[in-house]
Design an enzyme around this catalytic site. Structure first.
Site, PDB file in Angstrom:
ATOM      1  N   GLY A  12       0.831  -1.211   0.000  1.00  0.00           N
ATOM      2  CA  GLY A  12       0.000   0.000   0.000  1.00  0.00           C
ATOM      3  C   GLY A  12       0.857   1.249   0.000  1.00  0.00           C
ATOM      4  O   GLY A  12       0.513   2.254   0.617  1.00  0.00           O
ATOM      5  N   ALA A  13       1.983   1.198  -0.720  1.00  0.00           N
ATOM      6  CA  ALA A  13       2.993   2.267  -0.623  1.00  0.00           C
ATOM      7  C   ALA A  13       2.891   3.303  -1.737  1.00  0.00           C
ATOM      8  O   ALA A  13       3.776   4.142  -1.889  1.00  0.00           O
ATOM      9  CB  ALA A  13       4.391   1.654  -0.590  1.00  0.00           C
ATOM     10  N   ARG A  15       0.858   5.706  -1.788  1.00  0.00           N
ATOM     11  CA  ARG A  15       0.534   7.026  -1.216  1.00  0.00           C
ATOM     12  C   ARG A  15       0.407   6.899   0.303  1.00  0.00           C
ATOM     13  O   ARG A  15       0.578   5.813   0.869  1.00  0.00           O
ATOM     14  CB  ARG A  15      -0.781   7.541  -1.809  1.00  0.00           C
ATOM     15  CG  ARG A  15      -1.956   6.639  -1.502  1.00  0.00           C
ATOM     16  CD  ARG A  15      -3.275   7.278  -1.891  1.00  0.00           C
ATOM     17  NE  ARG A  15      -4.365   6.615  -1.227  1.00  0.00           N
ATOM     18  CZ  ARG A  15      -5.386   6.027  -1.848  1.00  0.00           C
ATOM     19  NH1 ARG A  15      -5.445   6.020  -3.157  1.00  0.00           N
ATOM     20  NH2 ARG A  15      -6.337   5.457  -1.138  1.00  0.00           N
ATOM     21  N   ASP A  62      -2.085  -7.492  -5.692  1.00  0.00           N
ATOM     22  CA  ASP A  62      -3.219  -7.436  -4.770  1.00  0.00           C
ATOM     23  C   ASP A  62      -2.858  -8.318  -3.578  1.00  0.00           C
ATOM     24  O   ASP A  62      -2.745  -9.541  -3.717  1.00  0.00           O
ATOM     25  CB  ASP A  62      -4.468  -7.962  -5.483  1.00  0.00           C
ATOM     26  CG  ASP A  62      -5.689  -7.996  -4.574  1.00  0.00           C
ATOM     27  OD1 ASP A  62      -5.559  -7.748  -3.345  1.00  0.00           O
ATOM     28  OD2 ASP A  62      -6.794  -8.277  -5.095  1.00  0.00           O
ATOM     29  N   VAL A  63      -2.685  -7.697  -2.408  1.00  0.00           N
ATOM     30  CA  VAL A  63      -2.212  -8.475  -1.254  1.00  0.00           C
ATOM     31  C   VAL A  63      -3.213  -9.554  -0.822  1.00  0.00           C
ATOM     32  O   VAL A  63      -2.842 -10.488  -0.101  1.00  0.00           O
ATOM     33  CB  VAL A  63      -1.858  -7.572  -0.039  1.00  0.00           C
ATOM     34  CG1 VAL A  63      -0.698  -6.644  -0.358  1.00  0.00           C
ATOM     35  CG2 VAL A  63      -3.084  -6.796   0.462  1.00  0.00           C
ATOM     36  N   SER A 141      -4.658  -0.026  14.266  1.00  0.00           N
ATOM     37  CA  SER A 141      -5.333   1.285  14.331  1.00  0.00           C
ATOM     38  C   SER A 141      -5.915   1.458  15.717  1.00  0.00           C
ATOM     39  O   SER A 141      -6.215   0.463  16.400  1.00  0.00           O
ATOM     40  CB  SER A 141      -6.462   1.330  13.302  1.00  0.00           C
ATOM     41  OG  SER A 141      -7.319   2.435  13.535  1.00  0.00           O
ATOM     42  N   TYR A 153     -13.706  -2.956  10.138  1.00  0.00           N
ATOM     43  CA  TYR A 153     -12.333  -2.420  10.260  1.00  0.00           C
ATOM     44  C   TYR A 153     -11.779  -2.633  11.669  1.00  0.00           C
ATOM     45  O   TYR A 153     -10.610  -3.012  11.834  1.00  0.00           O
ATOM     46  CB  TYR A 153     -12.384  -0.937   9.905  1.00  0.00           C
ATOM     47  CG  TYR A 153     -11.063  -0.214   9.820  1.00  0.00           C
ATOM     48  CD1 TYR A 153     -10.224  -0.351   8.711  1.00  0.00           C
ATOM     49  CD2 TYR A 153     -10.666   0.662  10.831  1.00  0.00           C
ATOM     50  CE1 TYR A 153      -9.026   0.341   8.624  1.00  0.00           C
ATOM     51  CE2 TYR A 153      -9.475   1.367  10.748  1.00  0.00           C
ATOM     52  CZ  TYR A 153      -8.655   1.206   9.639  1.00  0.00           C
ATOM     53  OH  TYR A 153      -7.468   1.905   9.558  1.00  0.00           O
ATOM     54  N   ALA A 156     -10.837  -6.223  12.042  1.00  0.00           N
ATOM     55  CA  ALA A 156      -9.610  -6.518  11.287  1.00  0.00           C
ATOM     56  C   ALA A 156      -8.383  -5.961  12.010  1.00  0.00           C
ATOM     57  O   ALA A 156      -7.348  -6.633  12.108  1.00  0.00           O
ATOM     58  CB  ALA A 156      -9.700  -5.938   9.875  1.00  0.00           C
ATOM     59  N   LYS A 157      -8.496  -4.736  12.525  1.00  0.00           N
ATOM     60  CA  LYS A 157      -7.333  -4.102  13.160  1.00  0.00           C
ATOM     61  C   LYS A 157      -7.020  -4.740  14.531  1.00  0.00           C
ATOM     62  O   LYS A 157      -5.849  -4.778  14.938  1.00  0.00           O
ATOM     63  CB  LYS A 157      -7.541  -2.596  13.273  1.00  0.00           C
ATOM     64  CG  LYS A 157      -7.520  -1.884  11.913  1.00  0.00           C
ATOM     65  CD  LYS A 157      -6.288  -2.224  11.095  1.00  0.00           C
ATOM     66  CE  LYS A 157      -5.977  -1.218  10.004  1.00  0.00           C
ATOM     67  NZ  LYS A 157      -4.843  -1.631   9.163  1.00  0.00           N
TER      68      LYS A 157
HETATM   69  P1  NAP Z   1      -4.539   5.194   1.940  1.00  0.00           P
HETATM   70  O1  NAP Z   1      -4.040   6.589   1.699  1.00  0.00           O
HETATM   71  O2  NAP Z   1      -5.931   4.863   1.548  1.00  0.00           O
HETATM   72  O3  NAP Z   1      -3.499   4.182   1.237  1.00  0.00           O
HETATM   73  C1  NAP Z   1      -3.717   2.802   1.262  1.00  0.00           C
HETATM   74  C2  NAP Z   1      -3.048   2.187   0.052  1.00  0.00           C
HETATM   75  O4  NAP Z   1      -3.283   0.762   0.099  1.00  0.00           O
HETATM   76  C3  NAP Z   1      -3.606   2.692  -1.276  1.00  0.00           C
HETATM   77  O5  NAP Z   1      -2.570   3.086  -2.152  1.00  0.00           O
HETATM   78  C4  NAP Z   1      -4.379   1.488  -1.778  1.00  0.00           C
HETATM   79  O6  NAP Z   1      -4.428   1.380  -3.187  1.00  0.00           O
HETATM   80  C5  NAP Z   1      -3.574   0.337  -1.219  1.00  0.00           C
HETATM   81  N1  NAP Z   1      -4.331  -0.902  -1.258  1.00  0.00           N
HETATM   82  C6  NAP Z   1      -5.651  -1.094  -0.988  1.00  0.00           C
HETATM   83  N2  NAP Z   1      -6.007  -2.367  -1.194  1.00  0.00           N
HETATM   84  C7  NAP Z   1      -4.883  -3.017  -1.590  1.00  0.00           C
HETATM   85  C8  NAP Z   1      -4.613  -4.353  -1.976  1.00  0.00           C
HETATM   86  N3  NAP Z   1      -5.585  -5.303  -1.966  1.00  0.00           N
HETATM   87  N4  NAP Z   1      -3.357  -4.680  -2.360  1.00  0.00           N
HETATM   88  C9  NAP Z   1      -2.382  -3.749  -2.390  1.00  0.00           C
HETATM   89  N5  NAP Z   1      -2.575  -2.460  -2.035  1.00  0.00           N
HETATM   90  C10 NAP Z   1      -3.820  -2.089  -1.659  1.00  0.00           C
HETATM   91  O7  NAP Z   1      -4.414   4.781   3.482  1.00  0.00           O
HETATM   92  P2  NAP Z   1      -3.469   5.324   4.672  1.00  0.00           P
HETATM   93  O8  NAP Z   1      -4.250   6.343   5.420  1.00  0.00           O
HETATM   94  O9  NAP Z   1      -2.123   5.638   4.158  1.00  0.00           O
HETATM   95  O10 NAP Z   1      -3.439   4.025   5.596  1.00  0.00           O
HETATM   96  C11 NAP Z   1      -2.386   3.065   5.537  1.00  0.00           C
HETATM   97  C12 NAP Z   1      -2.623   2.000   6.615  1.00  0.00           C
HETATM   98  O11 NAP Z   1      -2.702   2.630   7.891  1.00  0.00           O
HETATM   99  C13 NAP Z   1      -3.907   1.213   6.441  1.00  0.00           C
HETATM  100  O12 NAP Z   1      -3.717  -0.124   6.853  1.00  0.00           O
HETATM  101  C14 NAP Z   1      -4.854   1.928   7.384  1.00  0.00           C
HETATM  102  O13 NAP Z   1      -5.901   1.083   7.777  1.00  0.00           O
HETATM  103  C15 NAP Z   1      -3.911   2.279   8.518  1.00  0.00           C
HETATM  104  N6  NAP Z   1      -4.380   3.396   9.356  1.00  0.00           N
HETATM  105  C16 NAP Z   1      -4.575   4.643   8.838  1.00  0.00           C
HETATM  106  C17 NAP Z   1      -5.017   5.666   9.668  1.00  0.00           C
HETATM  107  C18 NAP Z   1      -5.270   7.073   9.176  1.00  0.00           C
HETATM  108  O14 NAP Z   1      -5.728   7.905   9.967  1.00  0.00           O
HETATM  109  N7  NAP Z   1      -4.980   7.409   7.932  1.00  0.00           N
HETATM  110  C19 NAP Z   1      -5.266   5.402  11.028  1.00  0.00           C
HETATM  111  C20 NAP Z   1      -5.064   4.121  11.506  1.00  0.00           C
HETATM  112  C21 NAP Z   1      -4.605   3.125  10.665  1.00  0.00           C
HETATM  113  P3  NAP Z   1      -5.703   1.949  -4.030  1.00  0.00           P
HETATM  114  O15 NAP Z   1      -5.565   3.417  -4.008  1.00  0.00           O
HETATM  115  O16 NAP Z   1      -5.523   1.377  -5.387  1.00  0.00           O
HETATM  116  O17 NAP Z   1      -6.918   1.467  -3.310  1.00  0.00           O
END
Ligand code: NAP
Length: 252
Positions: A12-13, A15, A62-63, A141, A153, A156-157
């Site tokens: 998921g890198a 962005r 796709d993970v 999370s 969610y 899962a977390k």
């Molecule tokens: P994000 O901006 O939505 O980025 C997530 C990335 O994961 C996206 O590039 C997405 O690709 C990719 N992804 C989704 N499904 C995938 C799959 N099946 N295989 C490979 N890649 C996939 O999210 P983030 O805010 O950076 O969050 C990153 C992690 O931190 C996540 O696990 C999230 O649950 C956790 N987290 C985030 C927050 C927060 O406040 N942001 C808080 C707690 C935990 P697409 O764009 O193509 O979907």
């Protein structure tokens, strides 16, 4: 072995948090596999790493898909070297109150976070065991503690935390540690999408969140990247099975 020769995979890198973790691990001396659903979406992350003098490989996978994971990990091992650091960061939201939550909402979230982390870790662990060194970091999370509208969610977390602790037990004797980072509110497209879904301007949404956070600000992807950098370091070898809340204040 120095970190210069180590290979890290960040899922998921393309962005958000994953991109920041990939950039930080590159700065720390790792060659980084930048894995996301669409390889083309990884270009910004890879370009930034290369511009800073690092080595990165864009990998589309796709993970949640077993064959896709197997092919991706094999390619990374061939093109970059044996991966001994894995950050399971890929994630999605499908928020809804329980009575409105579809089976697809449930399955999608379980598949990306839990099945994804399982498949990636199972595929990578053999390289770690062979190297007698490994670092696994799983993204949990604060929602693991329960959050309205996130039955899927939060389950899962919370599952990521149990998974992490079990990996610590099973893989510790091979020099492999496993830890989880549980972020609070981090400013990314994921939280921007949540603001849009509830119809609140993102700036106002962030301000409201910051007012509830002891350090009086929302988190940035770099806050998580800094924590990941510690967990994957050589010096963190006696830290395993831990969950660290990176949320600007204490969480239960
Ligand atoms: P994000 O901006 O939505 O980025 C997530 C990335 O994961 C996206 O590039 C997405 O690709 C990719 N992804 C989704 N499904 C995938 C799959 N099946 N295989 C490979 N890649 C996939 O999210 P983030 O805010 O950076 O969050 C990153 C992690 O931190 C996540 O696990 C999230 O649950 C956790 N987290 C985030 C927050 C927060 O406040 N942001 C808080 C707690 C935990 P697409 O764009 O193509 O979907």
């Amino acid at each position: 072995m120095s970190t210069e020769r180590r290979v890290a995979i960040v899922t998921g890198a393309a962005r958000g948090i994953g991109a920041a973790v990939a950039g930080r691990l590159s700065a720390d001396g790792f060659a980084v596999a930048v894995l996301d659903l669409d390889a083309a979406a990884c270009v910004n992350t890879v370009t930034a790493i290369e511009a800073a003098g690092g080595t990165a490989l864009a990998v589309g996978a796709d993970v949640s898909d077993e064959a896709s994971v197997a092919a991706a990990v094999e390619r990374i091992a061939t093109e970059l070297g044996a991966p001994t650091v894995l950050v399971n960061n890929a994630g999605v939201l499908r928020d809804n109150l329980l009575f409105k939550m579809s089976v697809d909402d449930w399955d999608t979230v379980m598949n990306v976070h839990l099945r994804g982390a399982f498949l990636m870790t199972r595929a990578v662990q053999k390289y770690m065991v062979e190297a007698e060194f490994g670092r696994i970091v799983n993204l949990s999370s604060t929602s693991a503690l329960g959050n309205r509208g996130q039955a899927n969610y939060s389950a899962a977390k919370a599952g990521m935390q149990g998974f992490t602790k079990t990996l610590a037990f099973e893989l510790g004797k091979f020099g492999v540690t496993a830890n989880a980072i549980a972020p609070g509110f981090i400013e990314t497209e994921m939280t921007a999408a949540t603001a849009a879904r509830v119809g609140v301007d993102f700036e106002a949404f962030k301000q409201a969140a910051a007012a509830q956070i002891p350090v009086n600000r929302v988190g940035k992807p770099e806050d998580i990247a800094n924590t990941a950098s510690f967990f994957v370091s050589e010096g963190a070898g006696f830290v395993s099975g831990q969950v660290i809340y990176v949320a600007g204040g204490p969480k239960d």
